[in-house]
Design a protein around this motif. Structure first.
Motif, PDB file in Angstrom:
ATOM      1  N   ARG A  34       0.829  -1.198   0.000  1.00 36.55           N
ATOM      2  CA  ARG A  34       0.000   0.000   0.000  1.00 36.55           C
ATOM      3  C   ARG A  34       0.867   1.253   0.000  1.00 36.55           C
ATOM      4  N   VAL A  35       0.620   2.104  -0.987  1.00 36.68           N
ATOM      5  CA  VAL A  35       1.398   3.338  -1.091  1.00 36.68           C
ATOM      6  C   VAL A  35       1.125   4.244   0.095  1.00 36.68           C
ATOM      7  N   SER A  36      -0.132   4.290   0.556  1.00 30.13           N
ATOM      8  CA  SER A  36      -0.476   5.162   1.682  1.00 30.13           C
ATOM      9  C   SER A  36       0.285   4.778   2.945  1.00 30.13           C
ATOM     10  N   VAL A  37       0.528   3.480   3.134  1.00 29.30           N
ATOM     11  CA  VAL A  37       1.271   3.029   4.312  1.00 29.30           C
ATOM     12  C   VAL A  37       2.724   3.469   4.216  1.00 29.30           C
ATOM     13  N   ARG A  38       3.324   3.311   3.048  1.00 28.86           N
ATOM     14  CA  ARG A  38       4.728   3.704   2.899  1.00 28.86           C
ATOM     15  C   ARG A  38       4.897   5.210   3.093  1.00 28.86           C
ATOM     16  N   SER A  40       2.884   7.205   4.768  1.00 31.47           N
ATOM     17  CA  SER A  40       2.603   7.525   6.171  1.00 31.47           C
ATOM     18  C   SER A  40       3.797   7.201   7.059  1.00 31.47           C
ATOM     19  N   LEU A  41       4.441   6.066   6.815  1.00 32.82           N
ATOM     20  CA  LEU A  41       5.603   5.696   7.617  1.00 32.82           C
ATOM     21  C   LEU A  41       6.747   6.690   7.424  1.00 32.82           C
ATOM     22  N   VAL A  42       6.922   7.161   6.206  1.00 30.00           N
ATOM     23  CA  VAL A  42       7.979   8.154   5.957  1.00 30.00           C
ATOM     24  C   VAL A  42       7.683   9.443   6.711  1.00 30.00           C
ATOM     25  N   VAL A  43       6.435   9.908   6.653  1.00 32.84           N
ATOM     26  CA  VAL A  43       6.061  11.146   7.351  1.00 32.84           C
ATOM     27  C   VAL A  43       6.220  10.987   8.850  1.00 32.84           C
ATOM     28  N   ILE A  44       5.750   9.863   9.408  1.00 36.45           N
ATOM     29  CA  ILE A  44       5.857   9.629  10.849  1.00 36.45           C
ATOM     30  C   ILE A  44       7.322   9.552  11.265  1.00 36.45           C
ATOM     31  N   ALA A  45       8.141   8.856  10.455  1.00 32.15           N
ATOM     32  CA  ALA A  45       9.568   8.748  10.784  1.00 32.15           C
ATOM     33  C   ALA A  45      10.241  10.118  10.775  1.00 32.15           C
ATOM     34  N   TYR A 238      -5.569  -0.416  16.701  1.00 30.19           N
ATOM     35  CA  TYR A 238      -6.277   0.684  17.373  1.00 30.19           C
ATOM     36  C   TYR A 238      -5.317   1.657  18.044  1.00 30.19           C
ATOM     37  N   THR A 239      -4.119   1.194  18.372  1.00 39.00           N
ATOM     38  CA  THR A 239      -3.130   2.109  18.948  1.00 39.00           C
ATOM     39  C   THR A 239      -2.772   3.211  17.968  1.00 39.00           C
ATOM     40  N   THR A 240      -2.539   2.838  16.713  1.00 40.75           N
ATOM     41  CA  THR A 240      -2.197   3.843  15.710  1.00 40.75           C
ATOM     42  C   THR A 240      -3.374   4.763  15.407  1.00 40.75           C
ATOM     43  N   LEU A 241      -4.595   4.322  15.703  1.00 42.54           N
ATOM     44  CA  LEU A 241      -5.754   5.191  15.532  1.00 42.54           C
ATOM     45  C   LEU A 241      -5.967   6.093  16.744  1.00 42.54           C
ATOM     46  N   ALA A 298      -1.084  11.121   8.735  1.00 43.62           N
ATOM     47  CA  ALA A 298      -0.219   9.952   8.566  1.00 43.62           C
ATOM     48  C   ALA A 298      -0.596   8.842   9.545  1.00 43.62           C
ATOM     49  N   PHE A 299      -0.795   9.184  10.800  1.00 39.04           N
ATOM     50  CA  PHE A 299      -1.184   8.168  11.782  1.00 39.04           C
ATOM     51  C   PHE A 299      -2.567   7.604  11.464  1.00 39.04           C
ATOM     52  N   THR A 300      -3.486   8.437  10.979  1.00 36.17           N
ATOM     53  CA  THR A 300      -4.828   7.956  10.656  1.00 36.17           C
ATOM     54  C   THR A 300      -4.807   6.974   9.494  1.00 36.17           C
ATOM     55  N   LEU A 301      -4.071   7.306   8.429  1.00 39.47           N
ATOM     56  CA  LEU A 301      -3.976   6.398   7.286  1.00 39.47           C
ATOM     57  C   LEU A 301      -3.295   5.090   7.667  1.00 39.47           C
ATOM     58  N   LEU A 302      -2.242   5.180   8.476  1.00 43.68           N
ATOM     59  CA  LEU A 302      -1.563   3.961   8.920  1.00 43.68           C
ATOM     60  C   LEU A 302      -2.482   3.121   9.798  1.00 43.68           C
ATOM     61  N   GLY A 303      -3.220   3.774  10.693  1.00 44.77           N
ATOM     62  CA  GLY A 303      -4.134   3.040  11.558  1.00 44.77           C
ATOM     63  C   GLY A 303      -5.248   2.368  10.782  1.00 44.77           C
ATOM     64  N   ASP A 304      -5.802   3.049   9.772  1.00 43.98           N
ATOM     65  CA  ASP A 304      -6.850   2.437   8.949  1.00 43.98           C
ATOM     66  C   ASP A 304      -6.322   1.213   8.211  1.00 43.98           C
TER      67      ASP A 304
END
Length: 317
Positions: A34-38, A40-45, A238-241, A298-304
């Motif tokens: 999933r592109v959204s996960v990658r 999101s992880l870059v933004v969070i990092a 749910y933690t990431t959400l 970023a956290f919302t997309l990763l959590g979803d």
């Protein structure tokens, strides 16, 4: 010839078995597609590194978050930053605050450190307390379930934001960061506790749990070896959400003036202070708002994505 064909036929089966060994490996592979996960992880990092390295970054920028630069603002124009885009220059990478002339880059990175520290620590308290309460209520049942469930209902019945504002307004001579973490954590645990309780109720009568019980395993061993791994997927999802909600709560409290106090920066506090200047210095409002928006998104997309992969039944309800 038969041996060759048998081995050739068994090779794909072995590869499929190796590829499909373990739900966590399958989940990791699905998330990696999933592109959204990658993204999101870059933004969070990036924001996590920024928060951890905030003192170093402010030194590289040449300004501390509390240091005034009167030469960067025009006293004859109400303290407006000198230069375009809020005073962005080689000396001030993101411009300066109006009136005070404090470096906005140093304020943003230190504000991110405070906001993320409060959000992540409060989330850890919520997850630990909620998971423990949910597992205990679902596994032991009876009076334990009744007491914990009523406590969940009681906590969730409070208008939490109003109660947080009242408590933060009354408590003055205390560490504001510790108080915010405690207050947010107190009101956040029942949600995840309900999720874990439902998962535990469906797990405690599974065959492997009954086999462990018949084999003489104690409650603690069953809870830690059999029940906890079974609820780990939904808890992680749910933690990431929860984290973006915690970031938004801290920002809301600071925006309302009952959160982190000056001169300690936070994104919510900076947004609140920038409202008075958004028409004359929009960059002062835009920069912390964009940081807050990107982190929460970023956290919302990763959590979803994690919920879809690790808890597909929960995502359909």
């Amino acid at each position: 010839m038969t041996t060759t064909s048998t081995s050739a036929a068994s090779a794909p089966a072995a590869e499929a078995a190796a590829a499909g060994s373990g739900p966590w490996r399958l989940a990791r592979r699905e998330l990696g597609r999933r592109v959204s996960v990658r993204v999101s992880l870059v933004v969070i990092a990036l924001f996590a590194i920024m928060a951890v390295a905030a003192p170093l970054l402010s030194k590289l920028g040449g300004w501390s978050p509390e240091e005034f630069d009167k030469d960067a603002v025009d006293p004859y124009l109400g303290g407006q930053p000198i230069g375009s885009l809020g005073g962005i220059s080689a000396e001030h990478w993101l411009g300066v605050e109006p009136v005070t002339g404090r470096d906005l880059f140093a304020r943003v990175v230190h504000g991110g450190q405070v906001s993320l520290l409060i959000a992540v620590t409060a989330t850890a308290i919520v997850v630990v307390a909620g998971t423990a309460a949910g597992i205990a209520a679902g596994y032991f049942g009876g009076r334990t379930d009744t007491v914990l469930s009523r406590l969940m209902d009681l906590t969730m019945s409070f208008p939490s934001l109003i109660f947080m504002i009242a408590m933060m307004s009354v408590a003055r001579d205390v560490n504001r960061i510790v108080l915010m973490i405690t207050v947010i954590g107190v009101f956040g645990w029942p949600g995840i506790a309900r999720v874990v309780r439902g998962q535990t109720l469906s797990l405690k009568h599974r065959e492997y749990v009954d086999a462990a019980r018949v084999g003489g395993s104690g409650s603690w061993r069953i809870l830690t070896r059999d029940i906890l791994p079974g609820v780990a997927g939904p808890v992680i999802a749910y933690t990431t959400l929860i984290i973006p909600g915690m970031i938004a709560t801290e920002a809301a409290l600071s925006y309302l003036g009952v959160g982190v106090r000056p001169p300690t920066p936070s994104w919510g506090q900076m947004i609140a202070e920038s409202v008075a200047f958004y028409d004359t210095d929009p960059m002062y409002f835009v920069i912390p708002s964009v940081c807050l928006f990107l982190t929460v998104l970023a956290f919302t997309l990763l959590g979803d994505a994690l919920r879809d992969v690790l808890d597909p039944r929960g995502s359909r309800t």
